[in-house]
Design a protein around this motif. Structure first.
Motif, short mmCIF file in Angstrom:
data_model
loop_
_atom_site.label_atom_id
_atom_site.label_comp_id
_atom_site.label_asym_id
_atom_site.label_seq_id
_atom_site.Cartn_x
_atom_site.Cartn_y
_atom_site.Cartn_z
N ALA A 92 52.77 50.47 65.62
CA ALA A 92 51.98 49.26 65.38
C ALA A 92 52.93 48.22 64.78
O ALA A 92 53.46 48.43 63.68
N ILE A 93 53.13 47.13 65.50
CA ILE A 93 54.17 46.17 65.13
C ILE A 93 53.91 45.51 63.76
O ILE A 93 54.83 45.13 63.05
N ASP A 94 52.62 45.49 63.35
CA ASP A 94 52.29 44.88 62.06
C ASP A 94 52.26 45.90 60.92
O ASP A 94 51.95 45.57 59.78
N ARG A 95 52.58 47.18 61.24
CA ARG A 95 52.60 48.22 60.18
C ARG A 95 53.79 49.15 60.42
O ARG A 95 53.62 50.35 60.62
N LEU A 96 55.00 48.60 60.38
CA LEU A 96 56.18 49.42 60.67
C LEU A 96 56.41 50.44 59.56
O LEU A 96 56.47 50.08 58.39
N LYS A 145 55.43 49.23 72.03
CA LYS A 145 54.80 50.36 71.33
C LYS A 145 55.69 51.60 71.25
O LYS A 145 55.38 52.55 70.56
#
Ligand SMILES: NC(=O)c1ccc[n+]([C@@H]2O[C@H](COP(=O)([O-])OP(=O)(O)OC[C@H]3O[C@@H](n4cnc5c(N)ncnc54)[C@H](OP(=O)(O)O)[C@@H]3O)[C@@H](O)[C@H]2O)c1
Length: 251
Positions: A92-96, A145
Motif C-alpha cells: 500500500a503506497i500510503d503505508r510503506l 503494488k
C-alpha cells in the motif's frame, strides 16, 4: 511431454499448496522419490505416504541444512531441487512498511539462498544435480503494488544468471522458473482480473517439462512472457505510460 524420469530424487519447497504441491505430486506420480517442505506439517502429511514430509521454515539456514542431511540420509542423493517457497502481499503506497519488504526478501530470496547453500556443495562434490527455483515474470519489470515482491523475484533471476556458468563447470545445472499468474492461494487475494491466468496443475506440467529439457529459463504462459519482455525493452517514458493506462487505468 519430455520424460522427467531423468531424476531419481527430488526436493520441493513450498510444496504444501499451489504450484509446488502440484510439481511434487506430478513428479511422485511419475516415479521420482520426492521430499516435500513447507512450514505446515499437516498439509505436507496430507500429500500422502509416498512423499517424504520435511517441514521447515526456509528463512532458517540451519533448518535447510538439516533438511538436506535428513532427505539424503533417507532417500539418497537429491538430484533435483525445485525451490518454490514464497509469499506475496501487495504494497500500500500510503503505508510503506519496511518489515513487509524484509520479510518478503527473507522468505522469497534468502529462503532460496539458504537451500542452495545447503545443497549445492553436495551436488558439486558429486559432479551432478539440478538446482531450480521459482522466480516470476514479476521479476522482469517493476509493477504497481509489487514493490516488496518484484525485487525478490528480480533478485532470484539475477541469482540464477550469476550462478549458472560457474556451477555448470562443476556439473550442476541451474534453472529459473518464471510463471505468469497461476490460480493458487497466493493469487486468491488479488482483487483484479489476472491476465492469462493458468491452473496450478498446468503450471506444474510446464515447469517439469522445462526442467526435463534442461533449459535455464522456464517461463509461461508464452504470450504474457512476450508482452512483459517487450515492455522491459521499451524506453521508460513509454513503459510508464503503458503501465499507467493498462494497470492503473490512469492517464
Ligand atoms: N501463483 C502465481 O501466480 C505465481 C506467479 C509467479 C511466481 N509464483 C511463485 O511460485 C511460488 C509458489 O507460489 P504459489 O502461487 O504456489 O503460492 P502458495 O500456494 O501460497 O504456496 C506458497 C508455498 O510456500 C510455502 N512457504 C511460504 N513461506 C514459507 C517459509 N518461510 N518456509 C517454508 N515454506 C514457506 C507455503 O507453505 P507454508 O505456508 O505451509 O509454509 C506454500 O507451500 C512462490 O515462490 C511464488 O512467488 C507464483
Amino acid at each position: 511431454m519430455a520424460d522427467p524420469i531423468v531424476w531419481k530424487t527430488a526436493w520441493i519447497t513450498g510444496a504444501s499448496t499451489g504450484i509446488g504441491r502440484e510439481i511434487a505430486l506430478q513428479l511422485a506420480a511419475r516415479g521420482v522419490k520426492v521430499a516435500v517442505s513447507a512450514r505446515s506439517a499437516e498439509k505436507l502429511a496430507a500429500l500422502g505416504p509416498g512423499l517424504m514430509a520435511v517441514p521447515l521454515d526456509v528463512t532458517d539456514a540451519s533448518a535447510c541444512q538439516a533438511a538436506v542431511d535428513k532427505i539424503e540420509a533417507q532417500l539418497g542423493p537429491i538430484d533435483l531441487a525445485v525451490l518454490g517457497a514464497g509469499t506475496y502481499t501487495p504494497v500500500a503506497i500510503d503505508r510503506l512498511d519496511p518489515g513487509q519488504f524484509s520479510r518478503m526478501m527473507d522468505t522469497n530470496y534468502m529462503g532460496v539462498v539458504n537451500c542452495i547453500a545447503a545443497l549445492a556443495p553436495r551436488m558439486m562434490a558429486r559432479g551432478q544435480g539440478h538446482l531450480s527455483w521459482i522466480a516470476s515474470v514479476a521479476g522482469y519489470v517493476g509493477l504497481p503494488k509489487a514493490a516488496a515482491y518484484g525485487p525478490t523475484k528480480a533478485a532470484l533471476i539475477n541469482l540464477g544468471e550469476c550462478l549458472y556458468p560457474e556451477i555448470k563447470l562443476k556439473g550442476v545445472r541451474v534453472s529459473v522458473i518464471n510463471p505468469g499468474f497461476v490460480e493458487t492461494p497466493l493469487t486468491a487475494q488479488n482483487d483484479f482480473e489476472m491476465p492469462f491466468l493458468m491452473k496450478a496443475d498446468e503450471a506444474a506440467r510446464r515447469s517439469i517439462d522445462g526442467l526435463a529439457s534442461g533449459r535455464f529459463e522456464i517461463a509461461y504462459p508464452r504470450r504474457f512472457v512476450a508482452i512483459l519482455k517487450t515492455l522491459r525493452a521499451l524506453p521508460y517514458p513509454l513503459f510508464f505510460r503503458i503501465i499507467a493506462r493498462s494497470v492503473l487505468k490512469a492517464g
